[in-house]
Design an enzyme around this catalytic site. Structure first.
Site, mmCIF file in Angstrom:
data_model
loop_
_atom_site.group_PDB
_atom_site.id
_atom_site.type_symbol
_atom_site.label_atom_id
_atom_site.label_comp_id
_atom_site.label_asym_id
_atom_site.label_seq_id
_atom_site.Cartn_x
_atom_site.Cartn_y
_atom_site.Cartn_z
ATOM 1 N N CYS A 1 -12.784 -18.471 -9.989
ATOM 2 C CA CYS A 1 -12.780 -19.044 -11.336
ATOM 3 C C CYS A 1 -11.786 -20.202 -11.404
ATOM 4 O O CYS A 1 -10.569 -19.985 -11.466
ATOM 5 C CB CYS A 1 -12.428 -17.961 -12.356
ATOM 6 N N CYS B 1 -9.687 -20.288 -14.648
ATOM 7 C CA CYS B 1 -8.629 -19.269 -14.718
ATOM 8 C C CYS B 1 -7.477 -19.591 -13.768
ATOM 9 O O CYS B 1 -6.322 -19.432 -14.114
ATOM 10 C CB CYS B 1 -9.161 -17.881 -14.330
ATOM 11 N N ASP B 2 -7.785 -20.046 -12.556
ATOM 12 C CA ASP B 2 -6.758 -20.137 -11.504
ATOM 13 C C ASP B 2 -6.374 -21.556 -11.108
ATOM 14 O O ASP B 2 -5.440 -21.747 -10.324
ATOM 15 C CB ASP B 2 -7.249 -19.401 -10.235
#
Ligand code: NAP
Length: 303
Positions: A130, A133-134
């Site tokens: 992701c 997200c990261d």
């Protein structure tokens, strides 16, 4: 005694949330059950640019808007995992928390992510699924994105704003994603598109990724690439836990049904990416949600 709803929807992605909106507007009591997070795949899309009415909107914002709309119309929405469904005139849906019954059931269970299946892939620091997200962990670093679809291309564009370099690794010569996105990436200085390339090995030190072995899919020749992060975006597989338990999933794992979203079991409908179809897009998922809810509401009226 289990609480009864006219319609229970399994899955809180665009298909399920749209079904909830339509079912509520049809005057039906609705319970929507989602096991992880609302919005499905779009929740982690950095930018959605092909949803009519929005030139560009973040996937998270669109998911949030869908959720709010369904909830404000009176759909009950719970974060619970469906463990089993018993078919019959009234269907019993058992979750990890409770049991409910319903007259009609809409399966909008979507897809789960595919992985490359490489040794050490799960749990290795530096391997992510992701970008939204990261991505921030890789500020100023070198990363690779594996895949040739819209997710990989969008992830690459998003990461290019944060990272020193982004290498997109795709196994064929032609990208599956939108040509417009490919063209955009070709013009970003710190993005490199590597085609006919397959990641074959993760190189690591102290349980952190340091590089990749990459095979040329035409010649088999192996090259190495130093990276701090690998973002896998190699597509999705149908989520089948509930459909298999009902004996509904086809050989390919998708629920066989047509545009009307009617399955072979009375009162059970399928919507979105989990059903067999040609085009899996946000718009077609929403369209399915509407069709399934209209069909489910009609079924409730007849029953
Ligand atoms: P996808 O379109 O299925 O693409 C998956 C990619 O991964 C393909 O390029 C495929 O290669 C590659 N791949 C699959 N297995 C692989 C393996 N074992 N090793 C290496 N590569 C592998 O999946 P997606 O990008 O997640 O998109 C899913 C759907 O959502 C698509 O319809 C897409 O258009 C849509 N989407 C829309 C938006 C939006 O903004 N509206 C954003 C993201 C996604 P091949 O091409 O060779 O098969």
């Amino acid at each position: 005694m289990a609480e009864h709803f006219d319609i229970i929807i399994v899955g809180g992605g665009p298909a399920g949330l749209t079904a909830a909106i339509y079912a509520r507007r049809a005057g039906r009591t609705v319970l929507l059950l989602e096991k992880e997070g609302f919005g499905g795949q779009i929740a982690s899309a950095p930018k959605v640019e092909n949803y009519p009415g929005f030139a560009a909107i973040s996937g998270a914002e669109l998911a949030d808007r869908l959720y709010t709309q369904a909830e404000s119309l009176g759909a009950r929405i719970e974060l619970e995992e469906v463990l089993s469904v018993t078919d019959g005139a009234a269907k019993t849906v058992t979750t990890d928390y409770d049991s409910y019954t319903c007259t009609a059931l809409i399966l909008a269970t979507g897809m789960k992510r595919r992985t490359l299946g490489l040794d050490g892939e799960e749990g290795l620091k530096g391997v992510s699924f992701c970008a939204v997200c990261d991505g921030a962990f890789y500020q100023g670093k070198d990363v690779a994105v594996c895949g040739g679809g819209n997710t990989a291309l969008q992830d690459a564009r998003f990461l290019a704003e944060l990272c020193r370099s982004v290498t997109v690794i795709h196994r064929r010569g032609e990208f599956r994603g939108d040509p417009m996105l490919v063209e955009e990436l070709e013009n970003i200085a710190n993005v490199k598109l590597m085609t006919f390339a397959q990641v074959t090995e993760l190189i690591s030190e102290n349980n952190a990724l340091t590089g990749l072995k990459i095979a040329d899919t035409r010649t088999g020749e192996i090259a190495s690439l130093s990276v701090d992060g690998l973002f896998e975006a190699v597509g999705q597989l149908p989520e089948q836990t509930v459909s298999r338990s009902l004996g509904l999933a086809g050989e390919d794992g998708f629920l066989p049904c047509g545009e009307d979203c009617v399955t072979s079991l009375p009162g059970i409908f399928a919507a979105g990416d989990c059903r067999s179809k040609e085009v899996r897009q946000l718009t077609t998922a929403c369209a399915d949600g509407a069709c399934a809810a209209v069909a489910a509401a009609a079924y409730c009226r007849r029953t």
